[in-house]
Every structure is written in C-alpha cells, then in structure tokens.
Design an enzyme around this catalytic site. Sequence first.
Site, mmCIF file in Angstrom:
data_model
loop_
_atom_site.group_PDB
_atom_site.id
_atom_site.type_symbol
_atom_site.label_atom_id
_atom_site.label_comp_id
_atom_site.label_asym_id
_atom_site.label_seq_id
_atom_site.Cartn_x
_atom_site.Cartn_y
_atom_site.Cartn_z
ATOM 1 N N GLU A 94 69.228 37.155 -30.968
ATOM 2 C CA GLU A 94 70.126 38.314 -30.967
ATOM 3 C C GLU A 94 69.792 39.262 -29.817
ATOM 4 O O GLU A 94 70.678 39.830 -29.183
ATOM 5 C CB GLU A 94 70.048 39.034 -32.313
ATOM 6 C CG GLU A 94 70.614 38.169 -33.436
ATOM 7 C CD GLU A 94 70.242 38.703 -34.808
ATOM 8 O OE1 GLU A 94 70.920 39.618 -35.266
ATOM 9 O OE2 GLU A 94 69.276 38.206 -35.404
ATOM 10 N N SER B 267 63.460 40.851 -43.505
ATOM 11 C CA SER B 267 64.133 42.121 -43.747
ATOM 12 C C SER B 267 63.241 42.975 -44.637
ATOM 13 O O SER B 267 62.576 42.458 -45.535
ATOM 14 C CB SER B 267 65.479 41.861 -44.438
ATOM 15 O OG SER B 267 65.879 43.006 -45.168
ATOM 16 N N HIS C 259 88.141 26.230 -29.419
ATOM 17 C CA HIS C 259 88.740 27.353 -30.159
ATOM 18 C C HIS C 259 87.981 27.607 -31.460
ATOM 19 O O HIS C 259 88.555 28.105 -32.428
ATOM 20 C CB HIS C 259 90.226 27.113 -30.462
ATOM 21 C CG HIS C 259 91.012 26.656 -29.275
ATOM 22 N ND1 HIS C 259 91.636 27.516 -28.406
ATOM 23 C CD2 HIS C 259 91.235 25.408 -28.788
ATOM 24 C CE1 HIS C 259 92.221 26.836 -27.448
ATOM 25 N NE2 HIS C 259 91.992 25.543 -27.643
#
Length: 469
Positions: A293, A280, A159
């Site tokens: 990703e 970035s 969880h």
Amino acid sequence: MTADSHKLWGGRFAAPTAHALDALNRSIGTDFRLWPFDIQLSQAWASALAEAGVLTEEERDQIRGGLDVVAEKLATGAQPEESDEDVHTMIDRMLHIEVGDPASRLHTGRSRNDQVATATRMWSMNAATKIDTAIRDLQRVMIDHADQLRTTLIPAYTHMQRAQPVSAAHWMLNHFWQLERDRTRIANAASAASSLPLGSGAIAGCAFPVSRDQIRNELGFSSVSQNSIDATGDRDFVADLLYATTMLGVHLSRLSEDLILYGSSEFGFVTFGDTFSTGSSMMPQKRNPDALEIARGSAGRMLGNLTSVVATIKGLPSGYNKDLQDDKRPMFDSVDTMLLVLPAVAGTLGELRFNAQRMRAALSSSMMATDLADYLVSKGTSFREAHGVVGMLVRNSETSGVELNHMPFTTFAAAHPSFDHDVFDWLSPDASVARRNVAGGTGPDAVDDQISAARAALGTAVRRLQLIP
Ligand code: ARG
C-alpha cells in the site's frame, strides 16, 4: 574562525545579510549529503589547478590530503555548523581548519554553480546504480516465483473481468518486463548525468587552462559539457531521473494493486507472509500488506516530485538561477523512497504463497469461449460467424446456469454443424494455454523462453551504467 569569515562571498556588502534571507537561502539541511562528491570533485579540481600552474604540487597535495581528513571527519559523524550556507561552504570551512592558507586557493576559477551541478550529477549517477541493484533484487524474486508457477494457471483479466487463462508465471513476468524498462530509463538518466560541468565556472568558463578531460577521467564522467551557460543551468538530468523513478513507482504501484487484490479473501490467490504483514490495533484477524500500500501511495509523490522540477526549469532564463537549489529535495525524496520501497516490495513478494487451487477454481469455462470460436475456425468456419455462434452458447450457459463444459453435446451440435465430440478438449484451460506458444504468449514453451530471456536480461543490463569510482 567565525562562521561569517567562511562565507564564500560578502566583500561587496556594507551590511550583514538579513537573518530572514540567511534562513531561506541556507541549503545545508538538504545538500549536506552531497559531501562525498564535493570532496572528490574538489580533489580533482586541485589537481587540475596544479596542472594549470595555479597551485604548486605541494599546495595540491596539502589540499588533497586535507580533503581526505575532512572526508574522514564527515564520515565519522562531523556535522555542519549552524552558519554553513551549503555543503560547498562547509567543506571550504573545514578545509581551512585542516590546511590553512592553501585552502584559500582552491576556489580559483570555479563557482558553486559548476560545483553543485557536478556534485548533483555524481550523486544521481550513484543513485542510479543503487536503484538498479534494488530493482534487480526484486526482479530475481519474480523469476524465482515464475520458475515455480510455470504450470500453475490463473485467470487473466481485461477490464477487471475474467478474460482468458494464463500461466501464473506469465502474469508474474508481465511485471518483470515493466521493471526491465525502468532499468533502461534509469540507465539513460545516469548517462544523461554523465556530462561534466566542472570547468564552466559561474557561467562563462574557467579562465585558467585546466584540463577538463583530466577531471572527467578522475571523476568517471563519460563526456565534458560543450557549453558553460548550458552546463550550469541544466537540470534535465534531474528530471530524467525523476521521470524514471516515477515510472518505476507507477509500475510498483500496479504490481502492488494486483497483489493487494489477489490477497483479499474474495480472490484468495495469494497469502501474505508474517514478516511483511502488519496487524490491526482493533481487529485481531487482520493481516495487512502495508508495504504494497505504501508502494502504491508513493507513486503519487514521485509524480509530484517530477512535476515540481519540470515546473521549476520551465520558467528559468539561461544560466544558473537560485530556483535550481530546489532540484535536490524532490530528487533525494524520490530516490530515498524507491530505495525503501523496493526492498520491502521484494520482501513481501518473496514470502508470498500462491494458492494454486483458488486460482484454478476461478477459471470458469466461459474463459475458453475464444478457444471455442478458434475450434470452429479450425473446422473452416469464419471467425466472425464462430464468434456469433459461441456468443449464443455463452448466453445459453449464463441463463441456464450450466457451465459450457457441462452442456450436453446436443446443444453444441444444434448451435453449429461443425461441432464434434472433441469440442470438450478445447474447453480445458490447460489446452487453451498450451495452444499459445507464439513468442510472447502464455504457452509452456513460450514461457520457458521468456524465463530464459528474463534471466539473460538481468545478467547483462547492469553494464549499461556508468559507475562512480
Ligand atoms: N546551494 C546552491 C545550490 O544548491 C549552490 C550554488 C549557489 N550558487 C550561487 N551563486 N549562489 O544550487
């Protein structure tokens, strides 16, 4: 020759095909890449026709030699012409240029229906071997890490809440076995593809006495299809491969999600290397795990590809229907994507650094609550009673802000008479892990066995695949 003279059909029409239909119908942009397989199956077909007495040996040799020349031209950059309807038409046209009249005899007894089914199966078997190799490369990186991480501990989560301590190798190999099942699925898809359609003609079978077994043998298929209607209309093997690649994509997505989380500053369990990180344009500090990703994102497209093929098959009447021309786009996309994603994920994983201290620091003592209950069980208490006692101690720890292993012995003694001073030994994560040597558990011996089993699996499984000559 004009392109129209190479159309493999058209005699029964008085007017030329509408431009809009040609534009829609043309599949060369997608199926061009099937050419190596169309060449091979055409050569096998020429030999079968010669055995059946349809071609002379000389014609067979001319055709086979001409197809070699066509293959050479295609391999060195020859491109389809604007007017080539599909890869089969293109090769037919090029063969005419090489050998002239005998080329007109090659299409005897065959149809593009059994041709495309055969070429697509060959392509998918070949793709399966490539994917298998790429998965194994990634699995090897996992085993190397597991070897290094055997005694490093990491929290295991259920969880997404801290659950119990495990060996970091055990966590790493949980991803290995997912990929191992994918390899089985990929191999099964390859063996589903390994039934030869050629000889089925358009739908009813070839009228000349060709030896389909000879073709099967030359092309490396494991069996010959039993029913020409089924063989020309069957794309189950495409769906099988797409399901296998979808599950592979899903597993790579789960691995990526773990790593992306663990690489965040909040976790800090892993650090991404330079060659598989991107920056970035705005934020100078960024080190982004783009490959992971993209892997995670790709899984959705894999599922879309699978869905589109299954939906296409669903509504089809028996036999070949042109809807089936659109089996290749999703199949090529899923395979191409996996062949790009797998090496990039392997590279990212390969240069990952594991921060043992950060992982260790995340092991709070409440993660040994189960061990504490087991301790009471070892002293004769029922697990149910032990669970309640330890639950109270955990609540106490939470409200007082004192970790279980820092609580005074008197607190334990007050909670249950069976607690003794050795209780603190049971609160160590190392002891917790060491106690779990059951097969498949996270104990050191079990993990060693697991690593050996993983190595053995990698060494053998490739033989399950049918290799194309
Ligand atoms: N380009 C077609 C395909 O990919 C080849 C089969 C065409 N057959 C036909 N009868 N038009 O499915």
